[in-house]
Design a protein around this motif. Structure first.
Motif, PDB file in Angstrom:
ATOM      1  N   GLY A 114       0.820  -1.192   0.000  1.00 49.35           N
ATOM      2  CA  GLY A 114       0.000   0.000   0.000  1.00 49.35           C
ATOM      3  C   GLY A 114       0.861   1.252   0.000  1.00 49.35           C
ATOM      4  N   PRO A 115       0.247   2.388   0.186  1.00 51.46           N
ATOM      5  CA  PRO A 115      -1.195   2.495   0.441  1.00 51.46           C
ATOM      6  C   PRO A 115      -2.012   2.495  -0.844  1.00 51.46           C
ATOM      7  CG  PRO A 115      -0.173   4.665   0.578  1.00 51.46           C
ATOM      8  CD  PRO A 115       0.938   3.689   0.347  1.00 51.46           C
ATOM      9  N   PHE A 116      -3.227   1.934  -0.734  1.00 52.41           N
ATOM     10  CA  PHE A 116      -4.198   1.978  -1.815  1.00 52.41           C
ATOM     11  C   PHE A 116      -5.317   2.937  -1.425  1.00 52.41           C
ATOM     12  CE2 PHE A 116      -2.208  -2.161  -2.480  1.00 52.41           C
ATOM     13  CZ  PHE A 116      -2.004  -2.155  -3.870  1.00 52.41           C
ATOM     14  N   ASP A 117      -5.859   3.597  -2.424  1.00 56.02           N
ATOM     15  CA  ASP A 117      -6.998   4.481  -2.178  1.00 56.02           C
ATOM     16  C   ASP A 117      -8.284   3.688  -2.001  1.00 56.02           C
ATOM     17  OD1 ASP A 117      -5.751   7.261  -2.655  1.00 56.02           O
ATOM     18  OD2 ASP A 117      -5.130   6.107  -4.419  1.00 56.02           O
ATOM     19  N   ALA A 118      -8.306   2.474  -2.554  1.00 55.12           N
ATOM     20  CA  ALA A 118      -9.498   1.641  -2.414  1.00 55.12           C
ATOM     21  C   ALA A 118      -9.123   0.183  -2.607  1.00 55.12           C
ATOM     22  CB  ALA A 118     -10.564   2.040  -3.438  1.00 55.12           C
ATOM     23  N   ASP A 140      -4.851  -2.345   6.751  1.00 59.58           N
ATOM     24  CA  ASP A 140      -3.486  -1.829   6.815  1.00 59.58           C
ATOM     25  C   ASP A 140      -2.957  -1.405   5.447  1.00 59.58           C
ATOM     26  OD1 ASP A 140      -3.569  -2.281   9.519  1.00 59.58           O
ATOM     27  OD2 ASP A 140      -2.460  -4.171   9.431  1.00 59.58           O
ATOM     28  N   LEU A 141      -3.521  -1.951   4.365  1.00 60.73           N
ATOM     29  CA  LEU A 141      -3.095  -1.570   3.022  1.00 60.73           C
ATOM     30  C   LEU A 141      -3.742  -0.278   2.537  1.00 60.73           C
ATOM     31  CD1 LEU A 141      -3.110  -5.022   1.192  1.00 60.73           C
ATOM     32  CD2 LEU A 141      -1.113  -3.551   1.510  1.00 60.73           C
ATOM     33  N   LEU A 142      -4.834   0.120   3.167  1.00 61.13           N
ATOM     34  CA  LEU A 142      -5.552   1.300   2.725  1.00 61.13           C
ATOM     35  C   LEU A 142      -4.923   2.578   3.264  1.00 61.13           C
ATOM     36  CD1 LEU A 142      -9.275   0.156   3.098  1.00 61.13           C
ATOM     37  CD2 LEU A 142      -8.186   0.945   0.981  1.00 61.13           C
ATOM     38  N   ALA A 143      -4.987   3.627   2.443  1.00 62.81           N
ATOM     39  CA  ALA A 143      -4.614   4.954   2.901  1.00 62.81           C
ATOM     40  C   ALA A 143      -5.637   5.424   3.937  1.00 62.81           C
ATOM     41  CB  ALA A 143      -4.592   5.922   1.720  1.00 62.81           C
ATOM     42  N   PRO A 144      -5.283   6.424   4.758  1.00 64.11           N
ATOM     43  CA  PRO A 144      -6.265   6.954   5.698  1.00 64.11           C
ATOM     44  C   PRO A 144      -7.565   7.327   4.991  1.00 64.11           C
ATOM     45  CG  PRO A 144      -4.098   7.855   6.171  1.00 64.11           C
ATOM     46  CD  PRO A 144      -3.965   7.073   4.890  1.00 64.11           C
ATOM     47  N   HIS A 145      -8.667   6.837   5.520  1.00 69.70           N
ATOM     48  CA  HIS A 145     -10.000   7.059   4.955  1.00 69.70           C
ATOM     49  C   HIS A 145     -10.163   6.414   3.577  1.00 69.70           C
ATOM     50  CE1 HIS A 145     -10.537   9.656   8.335  1.00 69.70           C
ATOM     51  NE2 HIS A 145      -9.619  10.506   7.907  1.00 69.70           N
ATOM     52  N   GLY A 146      -9.296   5.448   3.243  1.00 72.95           N
ATOM     53  CA  GLY A 146      -9.454   4.712   1.995  1.00 72.95           C
ATOM     54  C   GLY A 146     -10.747   3.904   2.004  1.00 72.95           C
ATOM     55  N   HIS A 228     -24.952  -8.476  -2.008  1.00 73.12           N
ATOM     56  CA  HIS A 228     -24.878  -7.100  -1.527  1.00 73.12           C
ATOM     57  C   HIS A 228     -23.497  -6.510  -1.837  1.00 73.12           C
ATOM     58  CE1 HIS A 228     -28.082  -8.832   0.983  1.00 73.12           C
ATOM     59  NE2 HIS A 228     -28.545  -7.602   1.104  1.00 73.12           N
ATOM     60  N   THR A 229     -23.461  -5.185  -1.885  1.00 69.27           N
ATOM     61  CA  THR A 229     -22.195  -4.467  -1.821  1.00 69.27           C
ATOM     62  C   THR A 229     -22.054  -3.935  -0.407  1.00 69.27           C
ATOM     63  OG1 THR A 229     -22.735  -3.601  -4.029  1.00 69.27           O
ATOM     64  CG2 THR A 229     -20.723  -2.792  -2.964  1.00 69.27           C
ATOM     65  N   ILE A 230     -21.028  -4.378   0.291  1.00 74.43           N
ATOM     66  CA  ILE A 230     -20.755  -3.831   1.620  1.00 74.43           C
ATOM     67  C   ILE A 230     -19.671  -2.778   1.441  1.00 74.43           C
ATOM     68  CG2 ILE A 230     -19.895  -4.284   3.950  1.00 74.43           C
ATOM     69  CD1 ILE A 230     -21.553  -7.037   1.876  1.00 74.43           C
ATOM     70  N   VAL A 231     -20.019  -1.531   1.678  1.00 75.71           N
ATOM     71  CA  VAL A 231     -19.074  -0.430   1.508  1.00 75.71           C
ATOM     72  C   VAL A 231     -18.642   0.066   2.879  1.00 75.71           C
ATOM     73  CG1 VAL A 231     -19.944   0.282  -0.744  1.00 75.71           C
ATOM     74  CG2 VAL A 231     -20.970   1.239   1.321  1.00 75.71           C
ATOM     75  N   ALA A 232     -17.390   0.518   2.961  1.00 76.77           N
ATOM     76  CA  ALA A 232     -16.841   0.969   4.234  1.00 76.77           C
ATOM     77  C   ALA A 232     -15.672   1.898   3.969  1.00 76.77           C
ATOM     78  CB  ALA A 232     -16.387  -0.229   5.078  1.00 76.77           C
ATOM     79  N   ARG A 233     -15.211   2.544   5.024  1.00 69.28           N
ATOM     80  CA  ARG A 233     -14.061   3.441   4.955  1.00 69.28           C
ATOM     81  C   ARG A 233     -13.100   3.095   6.084  1.00 69.28           C
ATOM     82  NH1 ARG A 233     -14.761   9.699   6.489  1.00 69.28           N
ATOM     83  NH2 ARG A 233     -14.745   8.684   8.529  1.00 69.28           N
ATOM     84  N   ARG A 234     -11.814   3.130   5.776  1.00 71.10           N
ATOM     85  CA  ARG A 234     -10.845   2.891   6.837  1.00 71.10           C
ATOM     86  C   ARG A 234     -10.944   3.982   7.887  1.00 71.10           C
ATOM     87  NH1 ARG A 234      -4.206   2.130   7.012  1.00 71.10           N
ATOM     88  NH2 ARG A 234      -4.035   2.888   9.125  1.00 71.10           N
ATOM     89  N   ALA A 235     -11.083   3.565   9.128  1.00 73.07           N
ATOM     90  CA  ALA A 235     -11.096   4.496  10.252  1.00 73.07           C
ATOM     91  C   ALA A 235      -9.780   4.349  11.004  1.00 73.07           C
ATOM     92  CB  ALA A 235     -12.266   4.190  11.185  1.00 73.07           C
TER      93      ALA A 235
END
Length: 243
Positions: A114-118, A140-146, A228-235
């Protein structure tokens, strides 16, 4: 039957790779639903400067959905099945698409950094032995708020939706797959959905691994209440979460 895991599951996908695209093409809305889930990431079109991880890319249907929605993004597509990846890599690709053969549990060892945006994960989490560990790795691979979008067979919990899933598998999917010599894989796929989290249970699981803005969004057509699509954001992970 018990569901397949790890090397056994990868080998079953290897064997089924030659007919996989034909079978999924018979599923009404399959590719349109993947594009809908990709749009639900909420990333700006055309994705210039963004890095996206396609986790469990298979023969590239999810990769194609991402490339359609975010044509300028850098896409890293990962799958544990060499046979499925061979099919994906044989297709024409425009833009910045890279394929990596690795399991979802061993991304670092394969050089996926990472980091990945999504992160986009289609039909993955019910196939891994430890979904929580994979969610930790994704976090852990996502950017902040990815952003995370999980496109998955997660039943609503209503008896009718479970009955529809069982009827479709028993009456259509399993007979065709068995005739093609891939009955073991598709029996696994049937059972893996029945045995996996409901949509509500999976959103709770995602939230518990350090994600916020978690929502389960239904998909249309016969799969309403099934996929379903489960969508979320890294916190920012609270102390003790994932430990």
């Amino acid at each position: 039957m018990t569901v397949l895991r790890d090397a056994d599951l990868a080998a079953a996908f290897d064997h089924a790779a030659h007919s996989y695209d034909t079978l999924v093409a018979a599923n009404p809305g399959y590719h349109a639903h993947l594009r809908r889930s990709a749009r639900r990431l909420g990333l700006p079109h055309p994705g210039t400067g963004l890095r996206v991880l396609d986790l469990g890319c298979g023969t590239g249907a999810s990769t194609a959905a991402l490339a359609r929605v975010l044509p300028d993004a850098e896409i890293t597509a990962v799958d544990a099945s060499a046979g499925m990846l061979d099919r994906a890599m044989a297709k024409p690709w425009q833009g910045r698409v890279r394929f990596v053969c690795a399991s979802a549990e061993a991304l670092a060892e394969a050089g996926v950094d990472g980091p990945f945006d999504a992160v986009f994960a289609a039909y993955l989490f019910r196939n891994v032995a430890d979904p929580d560990a994979v969610l930790d790795a994704v976090h852990d691979l996502l950017a902040p708020h990815g952003r995370l979008a999980v496109h998955e067979y997660t039943l609503s919990g209503r008896p009718l939706d479970r009955a529809v899933w069982n009827a479709v598998c028993r009456g259509l999917v399993l007979p065709v797959a068995t005739a093609l010599g891939d009955g073991d894989l598709y029996r696994h796929l049937w059972r893996s959905v029945v045995d996996f989290d409901t949509a509500d249970r999976f959103t709770d699981r995602v939230r518990a691994r350090g994600f916020d803005h978690v929502h389960a969004l239904p998909l249309p057509g016969w799969q309403t209440g099934i996929t379903h699509t489960i969508v979320a954001r890294r916190a920012t992970r609270a102390a003790g979460v994932g430990q």
